[in-house]
Scaffold this motif. Structure first.
Motif, PDB file in Angstrom:
ATOM      1  N   TYR B   8       0.809  -1.210   0.000  1.00 40.56           N
ATOM      2  CA  TYR B   8       0.000   0.000   0.000  1.00 40.56           C
ATOM      3  C   TYR B   8       0.851   1.273   0.000  1.00 40.56           C
ATOM      4  O   TYR B   8       0.519   2.247  -0.674  1.00 40.56           O
ATOM      5  CB  TYR B   8      -0.886   0.060   1.259  1.00 40.56           C
ATOM      6  CG  TYR B   8      -1.896  -1.028   1.362  1.00 40.56           C
ATOM      7  CD1 TYR B   8      -1.580  -2.235   1.970  1.00 40.56           C
ATOM      8  CD2 TYR B   8      -3.183  -0.856   0.867  1.00 40.56           C
ATOM      9  CE1 TYR B   8      -2.525  -3.247   2.060  1.00 40.56           C
ATOM     10  CE2 TYR B   8      -4.133  -1.861   0.966  1.00 40.56           C
ATOM     11  CZ  TYR B   8      -3.796  -3.050   1.565  1.00 40.56           C
ATOM     12  OH  TYR B   8      -4.726  -4.049   1.672  1.00 40.56           O
ATOM     13  N   LEU B   9       1.897   1.270   0.812  1.00 45.52           N
ATOM     14  CA  LEU B   9       2.642   2.510   0.986  1.00 45.52           C
ATOM     15  C   LEU B   9       4.015   2.221   1.571  1.00 45.52           C
ATOM     16  O   LEU B   9       4.274   1.142   2.119  1.00 45.52           O
ATOM     17  CB  LEU B   9       1.878   3.454   1.934  1.00 45.52           C
ATOM     18  CG  LEU B   9       1.578   2.914   3.336  1.00 45.52           C
ATOM     19  CD1 LEU B   9       2.671   3.273   4.337  1.00 45.52           C
ATOM     20  CD2 LEU B   9       0.226   3.453   3.833  1.00 45.52           C
ATOM     21  N   VAL B  10       4.878   3.222   1.458  1.00 39.79           N
ATOM     22  CA  VAL B  10       6.201   3.186   2.084  1.00 39.79           C
ATOM     23  C   VAL B  10       6.267   4.351   3.073  1.00 39.79           C
ATOM     24  O   VAL B  10       5.842   5.472   2.743  1.00 39.79           O
ATOM     25  CB  VAL B  10       7.323   3.317   1.042  1.00 39.79           C
ATOM     26  CG1 VAL B  10       8.689   3.378   1.734  1.00 39.79           C
ATOM     27  CG2 VAL B  10       7.276   2.145   0.070  1.00 39.79           C
ATOM     28  N   THR B  11       6.782   4.081   4.252  1.00 42.92           N
ATOM     29  CA  THR B  11       6.841   5.115   5.275  1.00 42.92           C
ATOM     30  C   THR B  11       8.066   4.885   6.151  1.00 42.92           C
ATOM     31  O   THR B  11       8.916   4.051   5.840  1.00 42.92           O
ATOM     32  CB  THR B  11       5.542   5.117   6.116  1.00 42.92           C
ATOM     33  OG1 THR B  11       5.581   6.196   7.050  1.00 42.92           O
ATOM     34  CG2 THR B  11       5.373   3.794   6.855  1.00 42.92           C
ATOM     35  N   PRO B  72       2.907   9.306   3.862  1.00 44.14           N
ATOM     36  CA  PRO B  72       3.574   8.155   3.252  1.00 44.14           C
ATOM     37  C   PRO B  72       3.676   8.283   1.737  1.00 44.14           C
ATOM     38  O   PRO B  72       2.960   9.056   1.104  1.00 44.14           O
ATOM     39  CB  PRO B  72       2.669   6.979   3.626  1.00 44.14           C
ATOM     40  CG  PRO B  72       1.811   7.471   4.734  1.00 44.14           C
ATOM     41  CD  PRO B  72       1.660   8.940   4.517  1.00 44.14           C
ATOM     42  N   VAL B  73       4.565   7.480   1.159  1.00 41.14           N
ATOM     43  CA  VAL B  73       4.689   7.406  -0.288  1.00 41.14           C
ATOM     44  C   VAL B  73       3.654   6.391  -0.777  1.00 41.14           C
ATOM     45  O   VAL B  73       3.755   5.207  -0.467  1.00 41.14           O
ATOM     46  CB  VAL B  73       6.094   6.958  -0.712  1.00 41.14           C
ATOM     47  CG1 VAL B  73       6.202   6.915  -2.233  1.00 41.14           C
ATOM     48  CG2 VAL B  73       7.148   7.874  -0.112  1.00 41.14           C
ATOM     49  N   PRO B  74       2.650   6.825  -1.532  1.00 48.73           N
ATOM     50  CA  PRO B  74       1.610   5.895  -1.978  1.00 48.73           C
ATOM     51  C   PRO B  74       2.158   4.924  -3.027  1.00 48.73           C
ATOM     52  O   PRO B  74       2.920   5.313  -3.909  1.00 48.73           O
ATOM     53  CB  PRO B  74       0.544   6.790  -2.602  1.00 48.73           C
ATOM     54  CG  PRO B  74       0.977   8.183  -2.386  1.00 48.73           C
ATOM     55  CD  PRO B  74       2.404   8.189  -2.040  1.00 48.73           C
ATOM     56  N   VAL B  75       1.718   3.687  -2.917  1.00 46.40           N
ATOM     57  CA  VAL B  75       2.077   2.677  -3.908  1.00 46.40           C
ATOM     58  C   VAL B  75       0.906   2.507  -4.869  1.00 46.40           C
ATOM     59  O   VAL B  75      -0.253   2.556  -4.458  1.00 46.40           O
ATOM     60  CB  VAL B  75       2.411   1.339  -3.220  1.00 46.40           C
ATOM     61  CG1 VAL B  75       2.542   0.209  -4.239  1.00 46.40           C
ATOM     62  CG2 VAL B  75       3.698   1.480  -2.420  1.00 46.40           C
ATOM     63  N   ARG B  76       1.219   2.316  -6.131  1.00 46.09           N
ATOM     64  CA  ARG B  76       0.175   2.144  -7.138  1.00 46.09           C
ATOM     65  C   ARG B  76      -0.625   0.874  -6.871  1.00 46.09           C
ATOM     66  O   ARG B  76      -0.095  -0.139  -6.396  1.00 46.09           O
ATOM     67  CB  ARG B  76       0.811   2.076  -8.531  1.00 46.09           C
ATOM     68  CG  ARG B  76      -0.191   2.089  -9.666  1.00 46.09           C
ATOM     69  CD  ARG B  76       0.506   2.102 -11.007  1.00 46.09           C
ATOM     70  NE  ARG B  76       1.361   3.268 -11.147  1.00 46.09           N
ATOM     71  CZ  ARG B  76       1.929   3.625 -12.299  1.00 46.09           C
ATOM     72  NH1 ARG B  76       1.716   2.920 -13.383  1.00 46.09           N
ATOM     73  NH2 ARG B  76       2.710   4.670 -12.363  1.00 46.09           N
ATOM     74  N   PHE B  77      -1.900   0.940  -7.173  1.00 46.11           N
ATOM     75  CA  PHE B  77      -2.788  -0.205  -7.030  1.00 46.11           C
ATOM     76  C   PHE B  77      -2.282  -1.379  -7.870  1.00 46.11           C
ATOM     77  O   PHE B  77      -1.911  -1.220  -9.019  1.00 46.11           O
ATOM     78  CB  PHE B  77      -4.183   0.198  -7.518  1.00 46.11           C
ATOM     79  CG  PHE B  77      -5.259  -0.810  -7.273  1.00 46.11           C
ATOM     80  CD1 PHE B  77      -5.542  -1.794  -8.212  1.00 46.11           C
ATOM     81  CD2 PHE B  77      -6.009  -0.756  -6.116  1.00 46.11           C
ATOM     82  CE1 PHE B  77      -6.560  -2.700  -7.990  1.00 46.11           C
ATOM     83  CE2 PHE B  77      -7.026  -1.663  -5.892  1.00 46.11           C
ATOM     84  CZ  PHE B  77      -7.301  -2.637  -6.829  1.00 46.11           C
ATOM     85  N   LEU B  90      12.794  -2.107  -1.286  1.00 46.51           N
ATOM     86  CA  LEU B  90      13.010  -1.100  -0.236  1.00 46.51           C
ATOM     87  C   LEU B  90      14.497  -0.792  -0.081  1.00 46.51           C
ATOM     88  O   LEU B  90      14.890   0.363   0.084  1.00 46.51           O
ATOM     89  CB  LEU B  90      12.443  -1.597   1.092  1.00 46.51           C
ATOM     90  CG  LEU B  90      10.924  -1.482   1.298  1.00 46.51           C
ATOM     91  CD1 LEU B  90      10.536  -2.095   2.633  1.00 46.51           C
ATOM     92  CD2 LEU B  90      10.470  -0.044   1.203  1.00 46.51           C
ATOM     93  N   ARG B  91      15.324  -1.813  -0.132  1.00 45.81           N
ATOM     94  CA  ARG B  91      16.777  -1.603   0.020  1.00 45.81           C
ATOM     95  C   ARG B  91      17.324  -0.842  -1.180  1.00 45.81           C
ATOM     96  O   ARG B  91      18.059   0.138  -1.037  1.00 45.81           O
ATOM     97  CB  ARG B  91      17.503  -2.936   0.159  1.00 45.81           C
ATOM     98  CG  ARG B  91      17.361  -3.597   1.519  1.00 45.81           C
ATOM     99  CD  ARG B  91      18.389  -4.720   1.655  1.00 45.81           C
ATOM    100  NE  ARG B  91      18.265  -5.700   0.596  1.00 45.81           N
ATOM    101  CZ  ARG B  91      17.491  -6.785   0.661  1.00 45.81           C
ATOM    102  NH1 ARG B  91      16.772  -7.018   1.757  1.00 45.81           N
ATOM    103  NH2 ARG B  91      17.430  -7.635  -0.348  1.00 45.81           N
ATOM    104  N   ASP B  92      16.978  -1.309  -2.362  1.00 47.22           N
ATOM    105  CA  ASP B  92      17.549  -0.730  -3.586  1.00 47.22           C
ATOM    106  C   ASP B  92      17.121   0.719  -3.795  1.00 47.22           C
ATOM    107  O   ASP B  92      17.852   1.514  -4.388  1.00 47.22           O
ATOM    108  CB  ASP B  92      17.136  -1.561  -4.802  1.00 47.22           C
ATOM    109  CG  ASP B  92      17.733  -2.962  -4.780  1.00 47.22           C
ATOM    110  OD1 ASP B  92      17.245  -3.830  -5.527  1.00 47.22           O
ATOM    111  OD2 ASP B  92      18.678  -3.182  -3.981  1.00 47.22           O
ATOM    112  N   ARG B  93      15.917   1.064  -3.340  1.00 50.91           N
ATOM    113  CA  ARG B  93      15.387   2.405  -3.593  1.00 50.91           C
ATOM    114  C   ARG B  93      15.247   3.220  -2.304  1.00 50.91           C
ATOM    115  O   ARG B  93      14.461   4.152  -2.229  1.00 50.91           O
ATOM    116  CB  ARG B  93      14.045   2.292  -4.304  1.00 50.91           C
ATOM    117  CG  ARG B  93      14.135   1.538  -5.622  1.00 50.91           C
ATOM    118  CD  ARG B  93      12.794   1.361  -6.272  1.00 50.91           C
ATOM    119  NE  ARG B  93      12.225   2.647  -6.640  1.00 50.91           N
ATOM    120  CZ  ARG B  93      10.957   2.800  -7.015  1.00 50.91           C
ATOM    121  NH1 ARG B  93      10.148   1.760  -7.058  1.00 50.91           N
ATOM    122  NH2 ARG B  93      10.499   3.989  -7.344  1.00 50.91           N
TER     123      ARG B  93
END
Lengths: 67, 218
Positions: B8-11, B72-77, B90-93
């Motif tokens: 859903y998101l990154v935070t 948060p950074v929204p993730v595309r559906f 998550l690690r790479d970006r």
């Protein structure tokens, strides 16, 4: 599926704005994106443009099988 | 954790779902933590249909996760993957996501859609064209009007936004812009949109938001 509000209404416009954002924008985490064509969910896998239905993919290594 | 996860998101790593919080289909939310970042996820064995309910449920998780200091950074559906792949992403970006979180803090997205009405609706580069020259002149006229309008929007709203994303005009929609606006600038931003509408009576200004910052997450 829930019925959309009347055409031209503010609520319908809000939903259009929401759908456009959620489906077309946001961070892409993986190269695998679910798209829908004619009501059938398909898997788009990276740049290989491999398109297969979810059901078909379950029978192949793309997705784990249900069994 | 389930074999495949819906994201859903990154935070921030310290920012986790509350007890009992659920996502699409009422499935409990969980989180993946990698370094300073966390991704909110749900174990989903079946990819849900792209219906209003599931789309809304996805967005609702992101909205619920937003606090006065954390956007948060929204993730595309539709982002579904194995846990290992999500952790790798998550690690790479990490640098990208950390930069977005810093930029989004205390901010939200607002959309501005401008349509031509009245005299402004005439010659909208639609309808029949008898010659190629007519077509090109109509296109040029539309682009010129769009450029003038875009400049006016930028002049009025530019000082009030952190970032802007402009999409090309389409049909009767002569301007489509997404703005990233900080909380302290929201009132001034709304007032500025009102002024633009008053100054340009041949256009109708549709403002929407606040939204999670989908347009600036990539």
């Amino acid at each position: 599926m829930a019925e959309l509000p009347a055409a031209g209404s503010d609520e319908r416009l809000r939903l259009v704005e929401l759908v456009n954002r959620v489906l077309d924008r946001g961070a892409v985490i993986t190269g695998e994106v679910t798209i829908s064509v004619a009501g059938v969910d398909l898997i788009y896998v990276g740049l290989n443009l491999v398109l297969t239905s979810v059901e078909t993919a379950r029978g192949k290594p793309l997705l784990p099988s249900d069994g | 954790m389930a074999e495949r996860l819906w994201s859903y998101l990154v935070t921030h790593a310290r920012h986790l779902p509350g007890a009992g919080w659920t996502g699409i289909g009422g499935v409990p939310l969980d989180s993946i933590i990698e370094g300073e970042l966390a991704m909110w996820v749900s174990p989903l064995d079946i990819i849900p249909a792209r219906e209003i309910e599931t789309i809304t449920a996805h967005n609702d998780v992101i909205v619920r996760a937003t606090t006065p200091s954390i956007t948060p950074v929204p993730v595309r559906f539709g982002q579904v993957a194995a846990e290992a792949d999500l952790r790798s992403s998550l690690r790479d970006r990490a640098e990208h996501f950390s930069a977005r979180l810093a930029e989004f803090s205390g901010a939200a997205e607002f959309g501005l859609r401008v349509t031509a009405v009245g005299a402004g609706a005439q010659n909208l580069h639609s309808g029949e064209f008898h010659t190629g020259r007519e077509f090109l002149e109509s296109l040029a006229a539309r682009e010129q009007r769009a450029g003038v309008l875009a400049a006016a929007i930028r002049a009025e709203l530019g000082p009030l936004v952190r970032r802007e994303r402009e999409d090309p005009p389409e049909g009767e929609v002569v301007a489509r812009v997404a703005h990233l606006v900080g909380a302290t600038d929201r009132a001034a931003y709304r007032a500025a949109v009102g002024r633009l509408a008053e100054m340009h009576e041949d256009y109708r200004f549709h403002s929407s938001g606040p939204w999670p910052p989908y347009s600036f997450a990539a």
